[in-house]
Motif scaffolding. Sequence first.
Motif, PDB file in Angstrom:
ATOM      1  N   SER A 112       0.853  -1.191   0.000  1.00  0.00           N
ATOM      2  CA  SER A 112       0.000   0.000   0.000  1.00  0.00           C
ATOM      3  C   SER A 112       0.883   1.233   0.000  1.00  0.00           C
ATOM      4  O   SER A 112       2.083   1.170   0.290  1.00  0.00           O
ATOM      5  N   ALA A 113       0.286   2.375  -0.354  1.00  0.00           N
ATOM      6  CA  ALA A 113       1.019   3.638  -0.373  1.00  0.00           C
ATOM      7  C   ALA A 113       1.087   4.191   1.048  1.00  0.00           C
ATOM      8  O   ALA A 113       0.105   4.716   1.563  1.00  0.00           O
ATOM      9  N   GLY A 114       2.243   4.074   1.672  1.00  0.00           N
ATOM     10  CA  GLY A 114       2.383   4.468   3.068  1.00  0.00           C
ATOM     11  C   GLY A 114       2.965   5.839   3.300  1.00  0.00           C
ATOM     12  O   GLY A 114       3.221   6.227   4.450  1.00  0.00           O
ATOM     13  N   PHE A 115       3.170   6.582   2.213  1.00  0.00           N
ATOM     14  CA  PHE A 115       3.841   7.878   2.328  1.00  0.00           C
ATOM     15  C   PHE A 115       2.994   8.951   2.999  1.00  0.00           C
ATOM     16  O   PHE A 115       3.518   9.852   3.651  1.00  0.00           O
ATOM     17  N   TYR A 116       1.668   8.860   2.910  1.00  0.00           N
ATOM     18  CA  TYR A 116       0.791  10.001   3.180  1.00  0.00           C
ATOM     19  C   TYR A 116       0.402  10.123   4.651  1.00  0.00           C
ATOM     20  O   TYR A 116      -0.770  10.244   5.001  1.00  0.00           O
ATOM     21  N   VAL A 117       1.407  10.101   5.508  1.00  0.00           N
ATOM     22  CA  VAL A 117       1.223  10.299   6.950  1.00  0.00           C
ATOM     23  C   VAL A 117       2.341  11.207   7.442  1.00  0.00           C
ATOM     24  O   VAL A 117       3.410  11.291   6.832  1.00  0.00           O
ATOM     25  N   ASN A 177      -6.125  10.489  -7.878  1.00  0.00           N
ATOM     26  CA  ASN A 177      -7.559  10.336  -7.580  1.00  0.00           C
ATOM     27  C   ASN A 177      -7.802   9.653  -6.234  1.00  0.00           C
ATOM     28  O   ASN A 177      -8.600   8.730  -6.112  1.00  0.00           O
ATOM     29  N   SER A 178      -7.108  10.128  -5.224  1.00  0.00           N
ATOM     30  CA  SER A 178      -7.229   9.537  -3.893  1.00  0.00           C
ATOM     31  C   SER A 178      -7.300  10.635  -2.853  1.00  0.00           C
ATOM     32  O   SER A 178      -6.617  11.656  -2.959  1.00  0.00           O
ATOM     33  N   GLY A 179      -8.100  10.400  -1.807  1.00  0.00           N
ATOM     34  CA  GLY A 179      -8.170  11.352  -0.719  1.00  0.00           C
ATOM     35  C   GLY A 179      -6.867  11.491   0.029  1.00  0.00           C
ATOM     36  O   GLY A 179      -6.624  12.504   0.698  1.00  0.00           O
ATOM     37  N   TRP A 184      -1.638  15.832 -13.756  1.00  0.00           N
ATOM     38  CA  TRP A 184      -1.243  14.493 -13.325  1.00  0.00           C
ATOM     39  C   TRP A 184      -2.392  13.758 -12.641  1.00  0.00           C
ATOM     40  O   TRP A 184      -2.522  12.552 -12.759  1.00  0.00           O
ATOM     41  N   GLY A 185      -3.240  14.486 -11.913  1.00  0.00           N
ATOM     42  CA  GLY A 185      -4.406  13.854 -11.321  1.00  0.00           C
ATOM     43  C   GLY A 185      -4.371  13.694  -9.813  1.00  0.00           C
ATOM     44  O   GLY A 185      -5.181  12.958  -9.252  1.00  0.00           O
ATOM     45  N   SER A 186      -3.449  14.389  -9.172  1.00  0.00           N
ATOM     46  CA  SER A 186      -3.423  14.344  -7.708  1.00  0.00           C
ATOM     47  C   SER A 186      -3.778  15.706  -7.109  1.00  0.00           C
ATOM     48  O   SER A 186      -3.366  16.033  -6.008  1.00  0.00           O
ATOM     49  N   GLY A 187      -4.545  16.477  -7.850  1.00  0.00           N
ATOM     50  CA  GLY A 187      -5.030  17.758  -7.343  1.00  0.00           C
ATOM     51  C   GLY A 187      -4.161  18.932  -7.742  1.00  0.00           C
ATOM     52  O   GLY A 187      -3.081  18.762  -8.317  1.00  0.00           O
TER      53      GLY A 187
END
Length: 411
Positions: A190-195, A234-236, A277-280
């Motif tokens: 999983s993508a664990g970077f976003y903390v 496209n992810s919160g 790119w699609g990440s906001g």
Amino acid sequence: MHFKALAVLSYGALVAAWFPGEDRGIISSDGVDLFNRSSSDVSGKRWLPAGKIRGVNVGSLFVVEPWMMSNTWAKMGCGGVKSEFDCVLKLGQAAANTAFKGHWDTWVTQADLQEMISYGINTIRIPVGYWMKEDLVYADSEHFPQGGLTYLTRLCGWASDLGMYIIMDLHAAPGAQQPHNAFTGQDAPSAGFYVDYQFERALKFLEWMANLIHTNNNYRNVGMLELVNEPIQNSGNVGSMRSTYYPNAFSRIRAAERKLNIGAYDLLHIQMMNQKWGSGDPTQYLSDNWFAAYDDHRYLKWANIGDVSQSNYISTSCRDDRGGNTPTIVGEWSLSVPDNVEWTSGWDPRTQQDFYKKWFAAQIISYEKQQGWTFWSWKTELGDYRWDYQAAVKAGVIPKNLDSVYNMGVC
């Protein structure tokens, strides 16, 4: 190019950003002509001659993607594993360090850079992993090769000596910004970077890298530092990246530069993936985007453009607008087409050189409407020039005189 004028009180008067393409006198805040400043003076930057960024990625050098170099990967003892993390775990730290040093020493050489220059390339984008700063690695649970900094420093010194512009790209972030993708250095589930604690490790990397760039003469032509390559789309999860990580990265990099008394003309460009790119919207939470830059990756191979035909690929690229966030560099793109057609007779690179030559031209004509481009990648072991700039030049698909694409009548 145009930049939004924002007040930057801590750096005094606003100044023109440092990019290839400046052909006027460049005078620093201390009155020194930066264009003619000695390369032995680490306090100033070396500017490129007029023109757009025309570059290549040195892919799979410091962040190995096994699909690009399966033969070398196997010779390193890494065959059958999916990432650098897995290879180090398989070989053990000492043996892995030896294997990777052999790779770093040979994958991109000084001769490669000289060949790039002969083809009109003025820029390299260097993908690196956070483990380049070795004290960020969790010794009890993370496994990455050690000793890469020596080779990164050597590469940047060679490129700087040749007058090349350098984009330093945090390609692989702590915890992995994408799941199951070797470009993160690991095959993370999983993508664990976003903390926050992973953001903090990345921020420490960026501070360290900014300091290194400004204090080590080998890095004098690094003009841009990318905060993270290809965050999840496209992810919160990416909301926290935009609201927390990006503003903090700006603050921490600028603080590191301020501590070194870096002049206004010598600030690094801070690069983020652009909104396409699609990440906001990367600027959504920024209070200051002065000396910001943006990265766009454009692979029609995976884009839903309707008709998969040669004529549609060329017309799509000719009218392709990669603008929005400014200045944008199309930092990754290739000549590859969808898997289900790529080796069929109508797309076979061995017989369709004329199409690929025209499609290359169509792409760079569009990308040079922005700040320029860096192709993915300089070299591969695929036997397929569609991913391999060096091989495409030798195949006659990419011209040595890049200006000649404007005389082909493609667009």
